[in-house]
Design a protein around this motif. Structure first.
Motif, PDB file in Angstrom:
ATOM      1  N   GLY A 214     -14.592  53.290   9.005  1.00 41.34           N
ATOM      2  CA  GLY A 214     -15.611  52.525   7.886  1.00 41.34           C
ATOM      3  C   GLY A 214     -15.784  51.745   8.879  1.00 41.34           C
ATOM      4  N   SER A 215     -15.673  50.570   9.425  1.00 42.80           N
ATOM      5  CA  SER A 215     -16.253  49.591  10.710  1.00 42.80           C
ATOM      6  C   SER A 215     -17.201  50.284  11.614  1.00 42.80           C
ATOM      7  N   ALA A 216     -16.897  51.218  12.187  1.00 39.21           N
ATOM      8  CA  ALA A 216     -17.584  51.859  13.560  1.00 39.21           C
ATOM      9  C   ALA A 216     -18.828  52.360  12.426  1.00 39.21           C
TER      10      ALA A 216
ATOM     11  N   GLY B 138     -25.740  51.021  12.474  1.00 38.76           N
ATOM     12  CA  GLY B 138     -25.475  51.205  13.917  1.00 38.76           C
ATOM     13  C   GLY B 138     -25.706  53.041  13.958  1.00 38.76           C
ATOM     14  N   ASN B 139     -25.050  54.228  13.360  1.00 36.68           N
ATOM     15  CA  ASN B 139     -25.157  55.377  13.070  1.00 36.68           C
ATOM     16  C   ASN B 139     -26.749  56.130  12.845  1.00 36.68           C
ATOM     17  N   MET B 140     -27.378  55.028  11.196  1.00 38.47           N
ATOM     18  CA  MET B 140     -27.929  55.733  11.052  1.00 38.47           C
ATOM     19  C   MET B 140     -29.612  55.162  11.402  1.00 38.47           C
TER      20      MET B 140
ATOM     21  N   TYR C 207     -27.058  39.203  10.027  1.00 41.25           N
ATOM     22  CA  TYR C 207     -28.274  40.293  10.134  1.00 41.25           C
ATOM     23  C   TYR C 207     -27.783  41.147   9.188  1.00 41.25           C
ATOM     24  N   TYR C 208     -26.226  41.921   9.761  1.00 40.34           N
ATOM     25  CA  TYR C 208     -26.215  42.758   9.106  1.00 40.34           C
ATOM     26  C   TYR C 208     -26.939  43.362   7.564  1.00 40.34           C
ATOM     27  N   SER C 209     -26.389  41.729   7.098  1.00 37.85           N
ATOM     28  CA  SER C 209     -26.469  41.386   6.271  1.00 37.85           C
ATOM     29  C   SER C 209     -27.413  41.458   4.980  1.00 37.85           C
TER      30      SER C 209
ATOM     31  N   PHE D  76     -21.445  50.306  21.958  1.00 38.45           N
ATOM     32  CA  PHE D  76     -20.268  49.223  21.945  1.00 38.45           C
ATOM     33  C   PHE D  76     -20.628  48.933  20.115  1.00 38.45           C
ATOM     34  N   PHE D  77     -21.754  49.029  19.559  1.00 30.45           N
ATOM     35  CA  PHE D  77     -21.799  48.514  18.191  1.00 30.45           C
ATOM     36  C   PHE D  77     -21.880  49.519  17.536  1.00 30.45           C
ATOM     37  N   SER D  78     -21.481  50.830  18.166  1.00 30.42           N
ATOM     38  CA  SER D  78     -21.151  51.758  16.719  1.00 30.42           C
ATOM     39  C   SER D  78     -20.060  51.396  16.632  1.00 30.42           C
ATOM     40  N   LEU D  79     -19.045  51.411  17.569  1.00 31.91           N
ATOM     41  CA  LEU D  79     -17.623  51.593  17.450  1.00 31.91           C
ATOM     42  C   LEU D  79     -17.230  50.203  17.219  1.00 31.91           C
ATOM     43  N   SER D  80     -17.618  49.409  17.638  1.00 33.62           N
ATOM     44  CA  SER D  80     -17.166  48.269  16.509  1.00 33.62           C
ATOM     45  C   SER D  80     -16.679  47.658  17.488  1.00 33.62           C
ATOM     46  N   LEU D  81     -16.474  47.405  19.141  1.00 34.42           N
ATOM     47  CA  LEU D  81     -16.158  47.027  19.887  1.00 34.42           C
ATOM     48  C   LEU D  81     -16.770  45.598  20.716  1.00 34.42           C
ATOM     49  N   GLY D  82     -15.935  45.165  20.847  1.00 33.87           N
ATOM     50  CA  GLY D  82     -16.156  44.266  21.556  1.00 33.87           C
ATOM     51  C   GLY D  82     -15.571  42.762  21.945  1.00 33.87           C
ATOM     52  N   MET D  83     -15.857  42.762  20.101  1.00 35.39           N
ATOM     53  CA  MET D  83     -15.370  41.736  18.798  1.00 35.39           C
ATOM     54  C   MET D  83     -14.315  42.060  18.349  1.00 35.39           C
ATOM     55  N   GLY D  84     -12.651  41.917  18.632  1.00 36.71           N
ATOM     56  CA  GLY D  84     -12.221  42.174  18.146  1.00 36.71           C
ATOM     57  C   GLY D  84     -11.528  42.862  16.630  1.00 36.71           C
TER      58      GLY D  84
ATOM     59  N   ILE E 287     -17.477  44.583   6.068  1.00 33.35           N
ATOM     60  CA  ILE E 287     -16.004  43.697   5.697  1.00 33.35           C
ATOM     61  C   ILE E 287     -14.736  43.773   6.844  1.00 33.35           C
ATOM     62  N   SER E 288     -14.994  44.378   7.944  1.00 34.32           N
ATOM     63  CA  SER E 288     -14.418  44.288   9.071  1.00 34.32           C
ATOM     64  C   SER E 288     -14.932  42.977   9.731  1.00 34.32           C
ATOM     65  N   LEU E 289     -16.541  42.988   9.678  1.00 36.80           N
ATOM     66  CA  LEU E 289     -16.967  41.846  10.671  1.00 36.80           C
ATOM     67  C   LEU E 289     -16.274  40.476   9.756  1.00 36.80           C
ATOM     68  N   LEU E 290     -16.098  40.665   8.117  1.00 35.77           N
ATOM     69  CA  LEU E 290     -15.994  39.271   7.638  1.00 35.77           C
ATOM     70  C   LEU E 290     -14.829  39.695   8.155  1.00 35.77           C
TER      71      LEU E 290
HETATM   72  N1  PFF Z   1     -20.338  49.258  13.876  1.00 38.57           N
HETATM   73  C1  PFF Z   1     -21.193  49.203  12.788  1.00 38.57           C
HETATM   74  C2  PFF Z   1     -21.877  49.875  12.768  1.00 38.57           C
HETATM   75  O1  PFF Z   1     -22.409  50.585  13.309  1.00 38.57           O
HETATM   76  O2  PFF Z   1     -23.099  49.745  12.100  1.00 38.57           O
HETATM   77  C3  PFF Z   1     -21.386  48.232  13.376  1.00 38.57           C
HETATM   78  C4  PFF Z   1     -20.674  46.848  14.026  1.00 38.57           C
HETATM   79  C5  PFF Z   1     -19.299  46.558  13.172  1.00 38.57           C
HETATM   80  C6  PFF Z   1     -20.165  46.133  15.095  1.00 38.57           C
HETATM   81  C7  PFF Z   1     -18.043  45.906  13.571  1.00 38.57           C
HETATM   82  C8  PFF Z   1     -19.416  45.071  15.256  1.00 38.57           C
HETATM   83  C9  PFF Z   1     -18.142  45.387  14.493  1.00 38.57           C
HETATM   84  F1  PFF Z   1     -17.293  44.385  14.869  1.00 38.57           F
END
Ligand code: PFF
Length: 448
Positions: A23-25, A29-31, A105-107, A222-230, A323-326
């Motif tokens: 769900g986080s990933a 970004g995917n769409m 900005y995502y929100s 990185f963005f799509s897999l929710s990596l690099g920010m824990g 929710i994963s970002l928050l």
């Molecule tokens: N992976 C999410 C997306 O593809 O939209 C964005 C994202 C969520 C990036 C959580 C980083 C993160 F930690």
């Protein structure tokens, strides 16, 4: 500085953890990014390169984040300091900053999906979707959408890991999968579906340089897999059972890729069947928010139902990522002794405020923040994570992985990648591609 007397929360089941991580990933970004980036730069070559990066960089970094999270049983902000020493403490706080920055900005974008869904339901999307998008995406309407979306996100995070995050993922992710499959099947029946697939997976390298395809692929991964920010490190810190973390990372990464790839199979046939391909080049968001509803409008009121299905899917995707970002921000404060309620409300409200400029002003601001935080800082965070794990915490991380991942060869392969391959690759991409691109977007923002 742990939670003291209260037990640390935990996921209810393995499936719950995997669905929450997926769900986080799987998100905007995917769409919104994947198929667009593919069509604009490298088509099938981009997709192939992307897959190579997911396998060689994405999955090993995700496995490392999972290992550190489960090992530490703490938020990254505290864990990195305890495991790596004082020097690594800022990295944990950089993660918190990224969660804060991206969500702001995502929100705002997610808020647009609420507005589109409501208007599609009311059959109230006007024919001139470009003007409509202009009105929805900036100004007071955008602020309202942003507020509403943040309120829902805060509400779920307030409820905690098991009753909030896990439950949301278990309900929304299966619905998202069903919607995306149904839409892809429907799209394939359109008259010009073949031309759409052709544009999406084109073999035309055009004047795109290899380096920029590499750049796009790494940034997207990185963005799509929710990596690099824990984010996934945080999720794994609520895990106690000893499952195979390499396998979990592979499941999450491949599902994420599957969804991104399928989203392209939906969007491109629509764009090509309704002859609106020329509208797509306008902006990153143009394809989804302008071209797609414009095309579907031609179907009359049945088109509204497709628009509704599409934007609800986007909304679910965005919510489980938000929710994963928050959570990354909230968990850092919980581990400092704050109650979840106070942390979620406080951090959530600050993010609401931080997002208002992105909602009020033009898209350049949003794009620049996305480039700085969503691209540059995530890759920097990934590079530093790889250095920390590969060069400082390898024995502990390997021992943690060994608990569920019995294959020594697989662990050896992971260790080689995280130590010797990933740091130099990310360093080169950062210096040659990401830093210049970030500088360009800052200059565009300030008109210099
Ligand atoms: N992976 C999410 C997306 O593809 O939209 C964005 C994202 C969520 C990036 C959580 C980083 C993160 F930690």
């Amino acid at each position: 500085m742990t939670t003291g007397a209260t037990e640390r929360e935990q996921w209810g089941s393995r499936a719950g953890f995997i669905l929450a991580a997926v769900g986080s990933a799987v998100g905007l970004g995917n769409m919104w990014r994947f198929s667009y980036v593919s069509a604009q730069g490298g088509g099938i070559y981009f997709v192939a390169l992307y897959l190579i990066f997911v396998a060689m960089v994405g999955i090993p970094v995700m496995t490392s984040e999972f290992a550190i999270g489960r090992l530490a049983q703490q938020s990254p902000a505290q864990a990195l300091k305890r495991l790596g020493g004082d020097r690594w403490s800022p990295l944990g706080w950089l993660f918190v900053f990224c969660g804060f920055g991206i969500l702001s900005y995502y929100s705002v974008i997610a808020g647009w999906t609420i507005r589109y869904s409501v208007d599609a339901f009311r059959h109230a999307i006007p024919t001139d979707t470009a003007a409509y998008f202009g009105a929805v995406s900036t100004g007071s309407g955008a602020v309202v959408g942003h507020l509403l979306f943040m309120a829902i996100t805060i509400f779920i995070v307030l409820k905690g890991i098991h009753k909030g995050l896990e439950r949301a993922a278990i309900i929304m992710m299966p619905m998202l999968f069903l919607l995306i499959i149904a839409l892809a099947i429907w799209s394939s029946t359109l008259t010009n579906a073949g031309a759409g697939y052709g544009a999406y997976l084109n073999t035309d390298l055009g004047n795109i340089s290899f380096m920029s395809v590499v750049n796009n692929a790494v940034g997207q991964a990185f963005f799509s897999l929710s990596l690099g920010m824990g984010a996934l490190m945080t999720y794994a810190s609520y895990l106690r059972s000893k499952e195979n973390l390499g396998k979990e990372a592979t499941i999450v990464a491949m599902t994420d890729f599957g969804v991104a790839f399928t989203a392209g199979l939906i969007v491109f046939p629509i764009i090509y069947s309704f002859g609106i391909a020329d509208q797509v080049g306008m902006s990153m968001v143009g394809a989804l928010f302008i071209a797609l509803p414009a095309g579907l409008q031609l179907l009359g009121s049945s088109g509204d139902w497709i628009v509704l299905a599409f934007f609800i899917m986007l909304f679910f995707a965005a919510l489980t990522s938000a929710i994963s970002l928050l959570e990354v921000v909230v968990t850092a404060f919980i581990d400092h002794g704050m109650a979840r309620r106070t942390a979620a409300l406080g951090a959530g409200m600050l993010i609401v405020l931080a997002g208002i400029p992105s909602a009020v002003f033009n898209l350049n601001l949003l794009t620049a923040i996305d480039q700085i935080v969503g691209n540059f800082l995530l890759i920097l965070g990934g590079l530093l994570t790889a250095i920390l794990v590969g060069w400082k915490l390898l024995p502990q991380a390997d021992a943690e992985l060994a608990q569920g991942m019995s294959s020594k060869t697989a662990r050896k392969g992971w260790a080689l990648l995280i130590k010797y391959l990933i740091p130099p690759v990310l360093f080169v991409v950062l210096i040659l591609g990401v830093i210049p691109a970030t500088w360009t977007s800052i200059k565009t923002l300030f008109g210099i």
